[in-house]
Design an enzyme around this catalytic site. Structure first.
Site, PDB file in Angstrom:
ATOM      1  N   MET A   1       0.798  -1.638  -0.013  1.00 22.31           N
ATOM      2  CA  MET A   1       0.390   0.102  -0.211  1.00 22.31           C
ATOM      3  C   MET A   1       0.810   1.625   0.199  1.00 22.31           C
ATOM      4  O   MET A   1       1.789   0.993   0.202  1.00 22.31           O
ATOM      5  CB  MET A   1      -0.834  -0.073   1.239  1.00 22.31           C
ATOM      6  CG  MET A   1      -1.958  -0.976   1.379  1.00 22.31           C
ATOM      7  SD  MET A   1      -2.782  -1.169   2.488  1.00 22.31           S
ATOM      8  CE  MET A   1      -3.929   0.659   2.598  1.00 22.31           C
ATOM      9  N   HIS A   2      -0.070   2.463  -0.631  1.00 21.73           N
ATOM     10  CA  HIS A   2       0.968   3.644   0.045  1.00 21.73           C
ATOM     11  C   HIS A   2       2.213   4.510  -0.833  1.00 21.73           C
ATOM     12  O   HIS A   2       2.316   5.577  -1.310  1.00 21.73           O
ATOM     13  CB  HIS A   2       1.436   3.905   1.602  1.00 21.73           C
ATOM     14  CG  HIS A   2       0.417   3.286   2.455  1.00 21.73           C
ATOM     15  ND1 HIS A   2      -0.577   3.723   2.638  1.00 21.73           N
ATOM     16  CD2 HIS A   2       0.470   2.814   3.690  1.00 21.73           C
ATOM     17  CE1 HIS A   2      -1.374   3.060   3.394  1.00 21.73           C
ATOM     18  NE2 HIS A   2      -0.402   2.306   4.304  1.00 21.73           N
TER      19      HIS A   2
ATOM     20  N   ASP B   1      -2.741  -4.673   0.287  1.00 21.20           N
ATOM     21  CA  ASP B   1      -2.138  -5.872   0.200  1.00 21.20           C
ATOM     22  C   ASP B   1      -2.918  -6.491   2.351  1.00 21.20           C
ATOM     23  O   ASP B   1      -3.208  -7.498   2.102  1.00 21.20           O
ATOM     24  CB  ASP B   1      -0.390  -6.197   0.785  1.00 21.20           C
ATOM     25  CG  ASP B   1      -0.057  -5.044   2.137  1.00 21.20           C
ATOM     26  OD1 ASP B   1      -1.111  -3.936   2.454  1.00 21.20           O
ATOM     27  OD2 ASP B   1       1.721  -4.663   1.940  1.00 21.20           O
TER      28      ASP B   1
END
Length: 491
Positions: A78-79, A237
Site C-alpha cells: 500500500m501507499h 495487501d
C-alpha cells in the site's frame, strides 16, 4: 476454472494459481531489488514489478491448461506513489510505504492543516508512509517532475494498468493515500486542493471485487493467457490478506506478522478512532476496518538473524527458548527499526534492547525481539479495546506466524485465541478470491470466504502465562515514553 492471485510485495512478487474450490495448484515467486538512495528513503522501479509479472505468470501456468484461466486479482503493497506522464511513462521510481522522507510534510499536514480537518476529510491523519505527503514532497523538491504528472496510482494499480490499460483503483488501497474520503467513498476534493492535484489525475474507483477490464491482447500473448481473462480491481495487501483469511463482515480480526505487522479489525459500520491512533480504512468486502500498523515486525527478526547474529537457521535460534522462560525474560526490545506508525506515529523512534546485563545470552535477545513485536502490536489492540471493541479471537497470518513459538507468545501477550488456517497464502489468496467474485463464481466476498477458508488449529492463551505477560507488558509500556524525547537527538 483457474484463478491467479498476485501478491505484489516489497521485495518479491508471489503468484498463486487456485481453482474455485480453494485448491492451490501452484505458487511461484520473483524477487526484485529495493533502493535506498538516502537514509530513510525507500524506492523501487515499477518496471521491476512488470518484469516479475511477465516472468512469473508464464512460470505459474507451466504445465496447466491456460484456457482455464478465467480471472486475475492482485493484493499489493500500500501507499506507494507511482506517477506517469502524458505519454504513460513512469516519471520517477516509486516512493514506497516504508519511506520516511516526508516528516516535514506530515508535520505540516497534521499541524497546519490539522488533525480534525484531515480526519473529517479522509477519516485519517497524515503518516510518513501515506501517499499524499509523498506528492507534497515531490511538489517541493521535484517541481519539474511534479508538473509532468498525468496519472497517479498505487503499486498494484500500476500492474492492473499494464494488464488492462485502465487507470483504476479501489477503496481499500485508496483509503491509504490520505486523498480518499472513506466515509463517502470518493476522492476528497479538499485533500486534492491541499496537495495540488486534479481529479482527472486520480484513478477511477471500482469495488475491490469488481472487474476493471480484460487483459490487453499484447499482454495476453506475452503472458500466455486468453485476452478475455477478467482482471479484478484487487485490494491493498492487508485487505487482500484479510479476505484470504476470511476476516470479513462484522467484528472479525486478523493479525499479520509480515515485513510489517498489522492488526485488522472489521466492521460493517463506518467509524473513526477519535485519537487517530488506528487507521480507519475501507475493506475489500465493501465494508470498513480499523487497522494498526507496525513498520517492522518479521523484518526485526530478519535484521537480528542476518545483520547481528549471522544466523542462517532461524528455527534453530528459537530452540533454546524453553517454555519456562516465557514471560520471565528480563530483556525488552523496542521494535522501531524504521520509526513507527500505530499507535505512536513517530518517525524519530528507534529500536532498542533494554535490560541487558552480564547474564544476557543470545537466546534472551531472540526472545525479547519476539516479545517486543507482540507488545508493540498489543499497543494497537489496546486502542481498539478503549473504543469498546472486544476481540476474543483472531486469525493469524504472515511469515512470522509460521513460528509456533511466536504464535504462542502472541496468543498470551494479546490474551486472545489465535486461529491457524489450512491454507494461509496472504494477499495472493485474497486476490484470487476477489477474482472469483469478479468472475461471478461467488456472489460476494463473504460467500467466497465462507466456502474457501478453513481453520485447522487454535492456539489458546494460558491463564498463568498470560498473567506473566500482562505484567511484562505494563513494564514495556514505560519504555517508549521514557525515550521519546531522546530519539530526535540521536539523528
Amino acid at each position: 476454472m483457474l484463478y491467479i492471485g498476485i501478491a505484489l510485495g516489497t521485495s518479491a512478487c508471489k503468484f498463486l494459481l487456485m481453482d474455485e474450490t480453494g485448491d492451490i495448484k501452484n505458487i511461484v515467486s520473483r524477487d526484485y531489488p529495493l533502493s535506498f538512495p538516502k537514509p530513510g528513503w525507500s524506492e523501487q522501479d515499477p518496471a521491476a514489478w512488470v518484469r516479475a509479472v511477465e516472468e512469473g505468470i508464464p512460470a505459474l501456468l507451466d504445465g496447466f491448461d491456460v484456457a482455464q484461466v478465467a480471472g486475475i486479482g492482485a493484493g499489493g503493497q500500500m501507499h506507494g506513489l507511482v506517477v506517469l506522464d502524458a505519454e504513460e511513462r513512469v516519471i520517477r521510481p516509486a516512493i514506497l510505504w516504508n519511506d520516511g522522507r516526508t516528516a516535514e510534510e506530515v508535520d505540516d499536514l497534521n499541524g497546519t492543516v490539522g488533525w480534525e480537518r484531515l480526519s473529517a476529510a479522509t477519516a485519517n491523519i497524515a503518516f510518513a508512509g501515506f501517499t499524499a505527503p509523498k506528492l507534497l514532497w515531490m511538489k517541493k523538491h521535484e517541481p519539474q517532475l511534479f508538473a509532468r504528472i498525468a496519472k497517479i496510482m498505487l503499486p498494484k494499480d500500476y500492474i492492473n494498468y499494464v494488464l488492462t490499460g485502465v487507470h483504476c483503483t479501489e477503496p481499500s488501497d485508496a483509503a491509504g493515500t490520505l486523498l480518499y474520503d472513506v466515509e463517502h467513498g470518493c476522492w476528497s476534493e479538499e485533500m486534492l486542493r491541499i496537495v495540488g492535484v486534479r481529479a482527472e489525475q486520480m484513478p477511477r474507483l471500482f469495488a475491490s471485487y469488481a472487474p476493471v477490464g480484460t487483459v490487453l491482447p499484447e499482454m495476453a500473448e506475452r503472458l500466455g493467457i486468453r485476452p478475455d481473462t477478467i482482471v479484478a480491481a484487487g485490494a491493498g495487501d492487508n485487505a487482500a490478506a484479510a479476505v484470504g483469511t476470511g476476516t470479513v463482515g462484522e467484528g472479525a480480526c486478523n493479525i499479520s506478522i509480515g515485513t510489517s505487522g498489522t492488526i485488522f479489525i472489521t466492521s460493517e459500520k463506518f467509524g473513526v478512532d477519535p485519537h487517530n491512533a488506528l487507521h480507519a480504512f475501507a475493506h475489500a468486502d465493501g465494508n470498513y476496518h480499523l487497522m494498526g500498523v507496525m513498520l517492522s515486525a518479521a523484518s526485526c527478526n530478519q535484521w537480528l538473524m542476518d545483520k547481528v547474529l549471522g544466523a542462517e537457521d532461524y528455527a534453530a535460534e528459537q530452540e533454546g527458548i524453553a517454555e519456562e522462560r516465557l514471560g520471565r525474560n528480563p530483556v525488552f526490545f523496542l521494535p522501531y527499526l524504521m520509526g513507527e506508525r500505530s499507535p505512536i506515529n513517530d518517525t524519530d523512534a528507534r529500536a532498542a534492547f533494554i535490560g541487558m546485563s552480564l547474564d544476557t545470552e543470545r537466546r534472551d535477545l531472540v526472545q525479547a525481539l519476539f516479545e517486543g513485536v507482540a507488545f508493540g502490536m498489543r499497543d494497537s489492540l489496546e486502542v481498539a479495546r478503549q473504543l469498546g471493541i472486544r476481540i476474543e479471537r483472531s486469525k493469524i497470518c504472515g511469515g512470522g506466524a509460521k513460528s509456533p513459538l511466536w504464535r504462542k507468545i502472541f496468543a498470551n501477550v494479546m490474551n486472545v485465541k489465535l486461529d491457524i488456517l489450512a491454507s494461509e497464502q496472504g494477499p495472493g489468496m485474497g486476490g484470487a478470491m476477489l477474482a472469483m467474485v469478479a468472475c461471478g463464481v461467488y456472489p460476494s466476498v463473504a460467500d467466497a470466504a465462507a466456502a474457501l477458508v478453513r481453520v485447522v488449529e487454535t492456539v489458546e492463551p494460558e491463564p498463568a502465562l498470560a498473567a506473566r505477560y500482562e505484567e511484562r507488558y505494563q513494564k514495556y509500556r514505560l519504555l517508549y515514553p521514557a525515550l521519546k524525547a531522546v530519539f530526535p537527538k540521536l539523528h
